[in-house]
Design an enzyme around this catalytic site. Structure first.
Site, mmCIF file in Angstrom:
data_model
loop_
_atom_site.group_PDB
_atom_site.id
_atom_site.type_symbol
_atom_site.label_atom_id
_atom_site.label_comp_id
_atom_site.label_asym_id
_atom_site.label_seq_id
_atom_site.Cartn_x
_atom_site.Cartn_y
_atom_site.Cartn_z
ATOM 1 N N ASN A 126 -12.750 13.458 -0.559
ATOM 2 C CA ASN A 126 -13.359 12.020 0.163
ATOM 3 C C ASN A 126 -14.951 12.255 0.273
ATOM 4 O O ASN A 126 -15.532 11.511 0.561
ATOM 5 C CB ASN A 126 -12.858 11.660 1.273
ATOM 6 N N GLY A 138 -9.744 4.373 14.708
ATOM 7 C CA GLY A 138 -10.277 4.777 13.351
ATOM 8 C C GLY A 138 -11.762 4.926 13.357
ATOM 9 O O GLY A 138 -12.137 5.741 12.523
ATOM 10 N N TYR A 190 -10.177 1.038 11.313
ATOM 11 C CA TYR A 190 -11.300 0.874 12.221
ATOM 12 C C TYR A 190 -12.018 -0.677 12.524
ATOM 13 O O TYR A 190 -12.892 -0.667 13.355
ATOM 14 C CB TYR A 190 -12.548 1.982 11.964
ATOM 15 N N ARG A 215 6.611 3.162 2.418
ATOM 16 C CA ARG A 215 7.329 2.141 1.713
ATOM 17 C C ARG A 215 8.001 2.540 0.445
ATOM 18 O O ARG A 215 9.234 1.948 0.290
ATOM 19 C CB ARG A 215 6.401 0.992 1.180
ATOM 20 N N THR A 216 7.533 3.288 -0.102
ATOM 21 C CA THR A 216 8.320 3.958 -1.554
ATOM 22 C C THR A 216 8.383 5.439 -1.328
ATOM 23 O O THR A 216 7.528 6.147 -1.014
ATOM 24 C CB THR A 216 7.258 3.399 -2.766
ATOM 25 N N ASN A 217 9.524 5.919 -1.813
ATOM 26 C CA ASN A 217 9.875 7.227 -1.706
ATOM 27 C C ASN A 217 8.975 8.131 -2.816
ATOM 28 O O ASN A 217 8.911 9.298 -2.396
ATOM 29 C CB ASN A 217 11.184 7.449 -1.974
ATOM 30 N N LEU A 218 8.471 7.701 -3.916
ATOM 31 C CA LEU A 218 8.161 8.386 -4.887
ATOM 32 C C LEU A 218 6.735 9.021 -4.305
ATOM 33 O O LEU A 218 6.790 10.345 -4.340
ATOM 34 C CB LEU A 218 7.542 7.581 -6.152
ATOM 35 N N LYS A 238 -9.465 8.913 -4.230
ATOM 36 C CA LYS A 238 -9.671 10.109 -3.631
ATOM 37 C C LYS A 238 -8.745 11.200 -4.510
ATOM 38 O O LYS A 238 -9.288 12.358 -4.370
ATOM 39 C CB LYS A 238 -9.104 10.202 -2.214
ATOM 40 N N GLY A 277 -4.348 9.336 0.296
ATOM 41 C CA GLY A 277 -5.406 10.522 0.419
ATOM 42 C C GLY A 277 -5.661 10.799 1.910
ATOM 43 O O GLY A 277 -5.301 11.741 2.286
#
EC number: 1.1.1.25
Length: 269
Positions: free
Chosen positions: A93, A233, A212, A153-156, A72, A131
């Site tokens: 998208n 979803g 979904y 999960r990750t801060n980046l 995306k 995205g």
């Protein structure tokens, strides 16, 4: 599904990776048939190497495309232009003639307006930072959400999204989990519906789920259990598809008719 492909048949399709599960071809081919449009919708399941090799060719021959994980953001550099929303969100998208759009964003705005209307005073917790998370965070902010908390999960990736939101004048920060007690909206944009703790769902006014399959994920089950309003979803998938068709053809089949078709074909459960 189109019975005969000929010289005038227009090509549409979905670009992504590991997307054999997708319902998009069923949705769009049903719509094309219903609307009497001479077009076919295919799936292009591409790893990164194939994506880089054929994306320009696909953009040349396809009338329109949808884009899903993980492309995306990457696809934007191959487009001639992007609309205001996808430029700000930095994710596309939907593509029409090399122009990029974000119908995830439009779908969230449409569906949230129907469920609770104005978001003024609500605190929004978005799980994930890809995205879909970007589209949801921008849509909720534009509807008036007072703050956006990104849980990832990750801060980046989370930091990148927070910076992007704040750069656009919104109030965003990183949180490890939801710690508010009322007026909460929770969004799961990850593939894992169990990432949202049950105690967080209990305090929510609205739960939004991007997964979904199945339609009734653990998150949606818990929302029903506590009588919380929710957007599942399938609603998001179908509404963003309808918005894409409006961009492509300036017309579409109704959400309700598409959902009825998917259940009748036993494609969702």
């Amino acid at each position: 599904m189109l019975e005969e492909i000929n010289y005038d048949t227009k090509l549409f399709g979905l670009i992504g990776k590991n997307i054999k599960y997708t319902l998009s071809p069923y949705i769009h081919n049903f719509s094309f048939t219903t609307l009497g449009i001479n077009a076919v919708y295919l799936v292009f399941d591409l790893d990164e190497m194939k994506f880089n090799r054929i994306i320009n060719g696909l953009l040349e021959i396809a009338e329109g495309l949808n884009v899903t994980i993980p492309y995306k953001e990457e696809v934007m550099k191959y487009l001639d232009n992007t609309d205001t929303y996808s430029t700000r969100i930095q994710a596309v998208n939907t593509i029409y003639k090399k122009g990029g759009y974000n119908t995830d964003y439009l779908a969230i705005k449409n569906l949230v307006r129907k469920k609770i209307g104005n978001m003024s005073g609500y605190e929004c917790y978005v799980y994930g930072a890809g995205g879909a998370a970007k589209a949801a965070a921008f849509a909720l902010s534009e509807l008036g959400c007072s703050s956006i908390s990104i849980v990832n999960r990750t801060n980046l990736r989370a930091n990148e999204l927070v910076e992007l939101l704040n750069k656009n004048g919104y109030n965003a920060s990183i949180k490890e989990n939801c710690n508010s007690t009322s007026n909460i909206v929770v969004v799961n944009s990850t593939p894992n519906p169990s990432v949202v703790p049950e105690n967080c769902i209990q305090k929510s006014e609205l739960v939004i789920e991007f997964v979904y399959k199945p339609v009734e994920t653990e998150l949606i089950k818990n929302a029903k259990k506590y009588s919380i309003k929710y957007i599942d979803g399938l609603e998001i998938l179908v509404n963003q598809a309808v918005e894409a068709e409006k961009i492509w053809f300036n017309k579409s089949v109704s959400d309700e008719k598409i959902i009825e078709y998917l259940y009748a074909r036993k494609l969702v459960w």
